[in-house]
Scaffold this motif. Structure first.
Motif, short mmCIF file in Angstrom:
data_model
loop_
_atom_site.label_atom_id
_atom_site.label_comp_id
_atom_site.label_asym_id
_atom_site.label_seq_id
_atom_site.Cartn_x
_atom_site.Cartn_y
_atom_site.Cartn_z
N ARG A 194 47.86 38.92 30.69
CA ARG A 194 47.08 39.33 29.51
C ARG A 194 48.02 39.69 28.36
NH1 ARG A 194 42.73 44.41 29.28
NH2 ARG A 194 41.87 43.91 27.21
N ALA A 195 49.11 40.33 28.67
CA ALA A 195 50.05 40.75 27.62
C ALA A 195 50.66 39.55 26.90
CB ALA A 195 51.15 41.62 28.22
N VAL A 196 50.88 38.48 27.64
CA VAL A 196 51.49 37.29 27.00
C VAL A 196 50.44 36.33 26.46
CG1 VAL A 196 53.56 37.47 28.43
CG2 VAL A 196 51.65 36.05 29.21
N VAL A 201 39.35 38.74 28.41
CA VAL A 201 38.11 39.17 29.07
C VAL A 201 37.14 38.01 29.24
CG1 VAL A 201 36.10 40.68 28.87
CG2 VAL A 201 38.35 41.53 28.23
N ALA A 202 37.13 37.09 28.29
CA ALA A 202 36.19 35.96 28.35
C ALA A 202 36.40 35.10 29.59
CB ALA A 202 36.33 35.10 27.09
N ASP A 203 37.62 35.07 30.13
CA ASP A 203 37.88 34.28 31.34
C ASP A 203 37.10 34.81 32.53
OD1 ASP A 203 39.73 32.41 30.24
OD2 ASP A 203 41.25 33.99 30.22
N VAL A 204 36.81 36.09 32.52
CA VAL A 204 36.06 36.69 33.63
C VAL A 204 34.57 36.72 33.34
CG1 VAL A 204 35.74 38.78 35.01
CG2 VAL A 204 38.03 38.08 34.33
N LEU A 260 38.33 41.01 41.94
CA LEU A 260 38.42 42.46 41.72
C LEU A 260 39.69 42.82 40.95
CD1 LEU A 260 37.52 45.36 42.18
CD2 LEU A 260 38.53 45.24 44.47
N ALA A 261 40.81 42.23 41.35
CA ALA A 261 42.08 42.52 40.68
C ALA A 261 42.03 42.07 39.22
CB ALA A 261 43.23 41.82 41.41
N LEU A 262 41.48 40.89 38.98
CA LEU A 262 41.39 40.37 37.62
C LEU A 262 40.46 41.24 36.77
CD1 LEU A 262 42.64 37.92 36.17
CD2 LEU A 262 40.54 36.67 36.67
N SER A 263 39.36 41.69 37.36
CA SER A 263 38.40 42.52 36.63
C SER A 263 38.99 43.89 36.31
CB SER A 263 37.12 42.68 37.45
OG SER A 263 36.53 41.42 37.70
N LEU A 264 39.84 44.40 37.21
CA LEU A 264 40.52 45.67 36.94
C LEU A 264 41.50 45.53 35.78
CD1 LEU A 264 41.24 46.93 40.57
CD2 LEU A 264 39.78 48.07 38.89
N ALA A 265 42.26 44.43 35.77
CA ALA A 265 43.25 44.22 34.72
C ALA A 265 42.60 44.04 33.36
CB ALA A 265 44.11 43.00 35.07
N LEU A 266 41.45 43.36 33.33
CA LEU A 266 40.77 43.10 32.06
C LEU A 266 39.65 44.11 31.80
CD1 LEU A 266 40.59 39.22 32.37
CD2 LEU A 266 42.17 40.56 30.98
N TRP A 267 39.43 45.00 32.74
CA TRP A 267 38.42 46.04 32.72
C TRP A 267 37.03 45.50 32.40
CZ3 TRP A 267 38.33 50.01 35.42
CH2 TRP A 267 37.34 50.99 35.25
N VAL A 268 36.44 44.89 33.46
CA VAL A 268 35.07 44.39 33.41
C VAL A 268 34.31 45.12 34.51
CG1 VAL A 268 33.59 42.35 33.44
CG2 VAL A 268 35.98 42.16 32.67
#
Length: 320
Positions: A194-196, A201-204, A260-268
């Motif tokens: 996400r930083a790079v 968020v749209a990906d999730v 779950l990991a992706l949603s945590l990183a992007l906060w969904v």
């Protein structure tokens, strides 16, 4: 099954004679004084799967598990007449017999928690996260196959069924630690992506026709988990390891961890709850189904042997 024994000299004759007198055992060989650690005679033989648990139980009573050594391996083919006669002498079908000592030994090995387990689970979770981003069903399947978690789930079922507290605690601890480790590392990797600017968020939250089911558990999630748990435990107890690939592809544990990991990183938050529920439903369903399968296997096998003995006794009375 091939059985290799190291027998203390004071019990060698007793063990040898017992094996020779059992029609379900064949290809018996003894080499006196061949073993050095532990010291004793080496006895090798081929035993039908149906008789293995009974024979192993007797060998344990003779102290071979403590004072000698017991090792077993599968025989891929035994076309000799002696082997066929031994199979006919054993009631039931080979696939129906459960070698409980082998099941328990495998369960403890699965619950060992090697670093390879953590690496494979982390890699599988990361592949699942990429599958979510790209909405790729192929990558979801790949992540399922790479994930090593079912062996630990089966070990947990064995521990619960046989009431082995140590095995149960080790398996449950490894499951929790493994998924926490994999999810944390995948979350960190997702934060870096996400930083790079690789993901947002749209990906999730976007409509994902091929992978949207991962974070939306329903009644069929529980059904598939139960069916997969039954199939997986049966494949392990019957020595049909090739069926495990189908089990890996059926359950949504690793894909849910990746989502779950992706949603945590992007906060969904909505996806966090759904993916966590999917993961929990699959793990709980497989464990419960595994325990029930083991209970039924033992019960059905005992009833079958009891009926077989009754028919044999009735036949003997008729002949008399």
């Amino acid at each position: 099954m091939h059985l290799r024994l190291i027998v203390p000299p004071d019990r060698s004759e007793r063990v040898l004679n017992t094996l020779v007198d059992d029609p379900r055992v064949t290809s018996i060989v003894r080499v006196q004084g061949a073993a050095h650690r532990p010291a004793g005679d080496m006895i090798e033989c081929d035993v039908t799967r149906e008789a293995m648990s009974e024979i192993l139980s007797w060998l344990k009573q003779q102290g071979l598990y403590d004072d000698g050594a017991v090792a077993m391996s599968s025989v891929d083919a035994a076309p000799s007449r002696n082997a066929q006669a031994a199979e006919k002498a054993a009631p039931g079908a080979p696939d129906d017999a459960v070698i409980w000592d082998a099941v328990v030994d495998q369960a403890y090995n699965e619950a060992g928690g090697s670093w390879v387990y953590y690496v494979f689970l982390t890699l599988a979770t990361m592949i699942a996260a990429v599958a979510v981003v790209t909405d790729s069903s192929i990558l979801v399947v790949g992540a399922m196959v790479v994930g090593p978690e079912f062996g630990v789930v089966a070990a947990l079922a064995v521990g619960l069924f046989l009431r082995k507290r140590g095995l149960t605690e080790r398996s449950l601890s490894l499951l929790v630690k493994g998924f926490v480790f994999a999810i944390v590392l995948t979350t960190l990797a997702a934060l870096l992506a996400r930083a790079v600017g690789w993901i947002d968020v749209a990906d999730v939250t976007a409509d994902r026709p091929l992978t949207g089911f991962i974070w939306r558990p329903d009644k069929w999630s529980a059904v598939v988990a139960v069916l997969a748990g039954c199939a997986g435990v049966l494949s392990q107890t019957a020595g049909r390891g090739n069926a495990l690939v189908g089990v890996f592809i059926s359950v949504t544990t690793v894909p849910a961890a990746g989502d779950l990991a992706l949603s945590l990183a992007l906060w969904v938050p909505d996806h966090i709850g759904g993916a966590a529920a999917q993961l929990g439903i699959n793990l709980a369903g497989m464990t419960a189904a595994g325990v029930v399968t083991l209970v039924l296997q033992r019960r059905i096998w005992r009833l079958y042997l009891r009926a077989k003995r009754r028919r044999g006794q009735a036949g003997a009375r008729v002949e008399a």
